[in-house]
Write a protein that holds these residues in place. Structure first.
Motif, short mmCIF file in Angstrom:
data_model
loop_
_atom_site.label_atom_id
_atom_site.label_comp_id
_atom_site.label_asym_id
_atom_site.label_seq_id
_atom_site.Cartn_x
_atom_site.Cartn_y
_atom_site.Cartn_z
N UNK A 138 95.73 45.21 75.79
CA UNK A 138 95.61 45.12 77.26
C UNK A 138 94.25 44.56 77.69
N UNK A 139 93.23 44.83 76.87
CA UNK A 139 91.90 44.31 77.20
C UNK A 139 91.24 43.81 75.92
N UNK A 140 90.73 42.57 75.99
CA UNK A 140 90.03 41.99 74.83
C UNK A 140 88.61 41.64 75.24
N UNK A 141 87.66 42.06 74.43
CA UNK A 141 86.25 41.79 74.73
C UNK A 141 85.64 41.09 73.52
N UNK A 142 84.86 40.03 73.77
CA UNK A 142 84.16 39.34 72.69
C UNK A 142 82.67 39.45 72.96
N UNK A 143 81.96 40.20 72.11
CA UNK A 143 80.54 40.43 72.33
C UNK A 143 79.72 39.44 71.51
N UNK A 144 78.65 38.93 72.10
CA UNK A 144 77.72 38.06 71.37
C UNK A 144 76.29 38.53 71.67
N UNK A 145 75.34 38.00 70.92
CA UNK A 145 73.91 38.21 71.20
C UNK A 145 73.17 37.19 70.35
N UNK A 146 71.93 36.88 70.71
CA UNK A 146 71.19 35.89 69.93
C UNK A 146 70.94 36.45 68.53
N UNK A 147 70.73 35.52 67.57
CA UNK A 147 70.50 35.95 66.18
C UNK A 147 69.26 36.84 66.11
N UNK A 148 68.24 36.51 66.91
CA UNK A 148 67.00 37.29 66.86
C UNK A 148 67.24 38.74 67.32
N UNK A 149 67.97 38.88 68.42
CA UNK A 149 68.26 40.23 68.93
C UNK A 149 69.12 40.99 67.93
N UNK A 150 70.10 40.31 67.34
CA UNK A 150 71.00 40.99 66.40
C UNK A 150 70.24 41.47 65.16
N UNK A 151 69.31 40.61 64.67
CA UNK A 151 68.54 41.01 63.48
C UNK A 151 67.60 42.17 63.82
N UNK A 152 67.04 42.16 65.01
CA UNK A 152 66.15 43.27 65.42
C UNK A 152 66.94 44.58 65.46
N UNK A 153 68.16 44.53 66.02
CA UNK A 153 68.98 45.75 66.09
C UNK A 153 69.28 46.28 64.69
N UNK A 154 69.66 45.36 63.78
CA UNK A 154 69.98 45.78 62.41
C UNK A 154 68.75 46.39 61.74
N UNK A 155 67.56 45.75 61.96
CA UNK A 155 66.34 46.25 61.31
C UNK A 155 66.05 47.67 61.79
N UNK A 156 66.21 47.89 63.11
CA UNK A 156 65.94 49.23 63.64
C UNK A 156 66.90 50.27 63.07
N UNK A 157 68.20 49.88 62.97
CA UNK A 157 69.19 50.81 62.39
C UNK A 157 68.81 51.16 60.95
N UNK A 158 68.44 50.12 60.17
CA UNK A 158 68.12 50.36 58.76
C UNK A 158 66.85 51.19 58.63
#
Ligand code: DC
Length: 227
Positions: A138-158
């Motif tokens: 019923x609802x489809x969402x496609x999320x994006x973000x810049x590579x820099x922001x995505x790598x920063x998020x992953x680094x913080x999680x790790x």
């Protein structure tokens, strides 16, 4: 209602999908965790990552379960073993897109995902939910973000898990995974034509949720099965 959330690694899918499920009172399913479990088991059991048939066997036979906890961080179990942290280790992250490209693995996990989604009222998160797993969601969402922001998020999680990897190395790994996930023949990462695209780079979690909830309110559940 079935909500499909797709997008590349680090675009915010897990955080948003989990919070959205809580807000709307829906069940949450992390399909990437299933591909990660197959990868973890293959690495542990020395199953060659080129072997479609042996990886397919693992995917068909593994006893994987998702268990909610009181603090709302779902745990991933294989039998009685908690693999929630193990499936996020750097080696699994490096190899998972190779495993996810195999036909028999995808067939086995697609069947499991559709069986779970048949119960209805679910937020599913992955790469091919809107295009393959639940094409009539019923609802489809496609999320994006810049590579820099995505790598920063992953680094913080790790870092929260005590793992330190440089920002540059993470950005390279994410881009490699993106190209494998979107370049593969079977169910590649792709925005469904009828998906709402949201760039989360400069948005807070609450801002993204508000946008999705607005769209959800505008989408009355339709007739028939969405998957
Ligand atoms: O969302 P994630 O990073 O945990 O996903 C791990 C990998 O699994 C990702 O590189 C691609 C694959 N995947 C997939 O091919 N199809 C899905 N529906 C979900 C994940």
């Amino acid at each position: 209602m079935i909500v499909a959330i797709d997008g590349p690694a680090g675009s915010g899918k897990s955080t948003i999908a989990r919070a959205l499920a809580r807000r709307l009172g829906l069940t949450y399913l992390d399909t990437g965790a299933m591909y990660r479990v197959v990868t973890l088991l293959a690495l542990e059991q020395d199953v060659p990552l080129e072997s479609d048939s042996r990886l397919g066997c693992l995917a068909r036979e593994m006893d994987v379960r998702f268990v909610d906890t009181p603090d709302e961080t779902a745990r991933v179990l294989v039998g009685d073993r908690d693999v929630t942290d193990a499936i996020r280790n750097p080696l699994v992250s490096q190899k998972v897109s190779l495993v996810a490209a195999h036909r028999q693995v995808r067939q086995a996990l697609l069947r499991r995902q559709r069986q779970l989604a048949e119960q209805g009222d679910m937020v599913l998160e992955g790469r091919d939910i809107g295009t393959v797993v639940c094409p009539r969601a019923e609802l489809k969402v496609y999320l994006t973000a810049s590579a820099e922001v995505r790598a920063t998020r992953r680094r913080q999680q790790l870092e929260e898990q005590g793992v330190c990897i440089s920002q540059n190395a993470l950005e390279r790994e994410l881009l490699l995974r993106d190209s494998r996930d979107s370049g593969r023949v079977l169910a590649p990462l792709r925005k469904a034509r009828d998906a709402v695209e949201i760039d989360t780079s400069a948005l807070t979690v609450d801002q993204v949720l508000d946008l999705i909830v607005e769209h959800a309110a505008a989408n009355e559940p339709g007739e028939g099965t969405p998957c």
